[in-house]
Scaffold this active site. Structure first.
Site, mmCIF file in Angstrom:
data_model
loop_
_atom_site.group_PDB
_atom_site.id
_atom_site.type_symbol
_atom_site.label_atom_id
_atom_site.label_comp_id
_atom_site.label_asym_id
_atom_site.label_seq_id
_atom_site.Cartn_x
_atom_site.Cartn_y
_atom_site.Cartn_z
ATOM 1 N N SER A 27 -4.103 -2.719 0.215
ATOM 2 C CA SER A 27 -4.409 -1.310 0.453
ATOM 3 C C SER A 27 -4.496 -0.519 -0.855
ATOM 4 C CB SER A 27 -3.357 -0.718 1.398
ATOM 5 O OG SER A 27 -3.761 0.544 1.875
ATOM 6 N N PRO A 62 -8.529 2.186 4.930
ATOM 7 C CA PRO A 62 -7.586 3.317 5.076
ATOM 8 C C PRO A 62 -7.043 3.422 6.494
ATOM 9 C CG PRO A 62 -9.851 4.112 4.966
ATOM 10 C CD PRO A 62 -9.905 2.644 4.649
ATOM 11 N N ALA A 84 -7.498 -6.050 1.736
ATOM 12 C CA ALA A 84 -7.114 -5.290 2.928
ATOM 13 C C ALA A 84 -6.875 -3.822 2.589
ATOM 14 C CB ALA A 84 -5.881 -5.900 3.580
ATOM 15 N N LEU A 127 -0.904 7.111 8.917
ATOM 16 C CA LEU A 127 0.494 6.803 9.194
ATOM 17 C C LEU A 127 0.987 7.556 10.421
ATOM 18 C CD1 LEU A 127 1.943 6.910 5.575
ATOM 19 C CD2 LEU A 127 1.197 4.924 6.880
ATOM 20 N N LYS A 175 -15.463 9.258 7.862
ATOM 21 C CA LYS A 175 -15.376 10.037 6.630
ATOM 22 C C LYS A 175 -14.334 9.441 5.684
ATOM 23 C CE LYS A 175 -16.871 14.540 8.439
ATOM 24 N NZ LYS A 175 -16.470 15.953 8.697
ATOM 25 N N GLY A 222 0.824 -1.207 0.000
ATOM 26 C CA GLY A 222 0.000 0.000 0.000
ATOM 27 C C GLY A 222 0.855 1.252 0.000
ATOM 28 N N GLY A 223 0.259 2.352 0.402
ATOM 29 C CA GLY A 223 1.024 3.599 0.416
ATOM 30 C C GLY A 223 0.146 4.817 0.582
#
Length: 234
Positions: free
Chosen positions: A100, A125, A122, A128, A140, A67-68
């Protein structure tokens, strides 16, 4: 004798013209391994732009990511959805994943494929770092991501219900489950097999409908520059 000589010249000229006007098609091959960030986003966007400029047959993005960043992911997806050439995402190699943000990118492709022993899903959200958010803000974020992934899946004719579950419930599935549930179109052992499988497949881009002709296409690997690799590793 002069007439015969002129005829030979004309035959040679038109044969050469034919050779120049019917070149072999090309396939751009990119590899996105690791975190999706501004460096990898720039790499993919630039790769698509270069492939468009060369009027390539298609572009294959070999993907293995946990993901990222949301903004980087959206930059890639916007370019994919507005590309004039077909973009194929191939989750590979075996043991790799599209998690992600990788789920969004895979669903945004014209053709999605996975290697045996890979998984996808998966896509809930997350924030980080150590920053904490309240329940209202989290709701939201989830609703926004769910709406985004649904519209991508619907645009590409894929399983929008599963896509939403990948965001809301963080579900993850194998390559076999993905093809059975209409998340991807093909399973291929490697890039060479994928190229054979997609030959003759009809896809639609912003420039119209196209039947892929990948059988004898030249593969053009596009790698990150050493500078970008260094920044990506940081």
């Amino acid at each position: 004798t002069i007439i015969f000589f002129l005829i030979l010249i004309l035959i040679f000229f038109y044969s050469q013209k034919e050779n120049y006007t019917t070149p072999n098609s090309s396939i751009y091959l990119l590899q996105l391994n690791g975190i999706i960030n501004p460096i990898t986003s720039q790499y993919v966007v630039r790769g698509i732009e270069d492939a468009e400029a060369e009027e390539a047959e298609c572009l294959i993005l070999q993907l293995d990511t946990p993901g990222g960043l949301d903004t980087s992911m959206r930059d890639i997806i916007k370019k994919m959805l507005n590309s004039t050439i077909p973009v194929i995402v191939y989750v590979s190699p075996s043991g790799g994943r599209a998690a992600s943000a990788g789920v969004f990118i895979t669903l945004a492709s014209n053709i999605a494929a996975m290697a045996p022993g890979t998984n996808i899903g998966a896509a809930h959200p997350v924030v980080l770092g150590e920053e904490k958010i309240d329940e209202e803000m989290e709701a939201k974020m989830v609703n926004d991501a769910a709406a985004y992934i649904k519209t991508i899946a619907e645009k590409r004719g894929r399983n929008a219900q599963w896509a939403e579950k990948a965001v809301r419930e963080s579900v993850s599935i194998t390559e076999q489950e993905a093809i059975e549930q209409g998340v991807i179109e093909f399973i291929a052992d490697d890039v060479d097999e994928l190229i054979k499988i997609i030959d003759g497949v009809r896809v639609t881009t912003v420039s119209g409908t196209k039947v892929l002709n990948t059988k004898d296409a030249e593969i053009i690997p596009v790698k990150m520059s050493y500078k970008d690799l260094f920044l990506h590793s940081l």
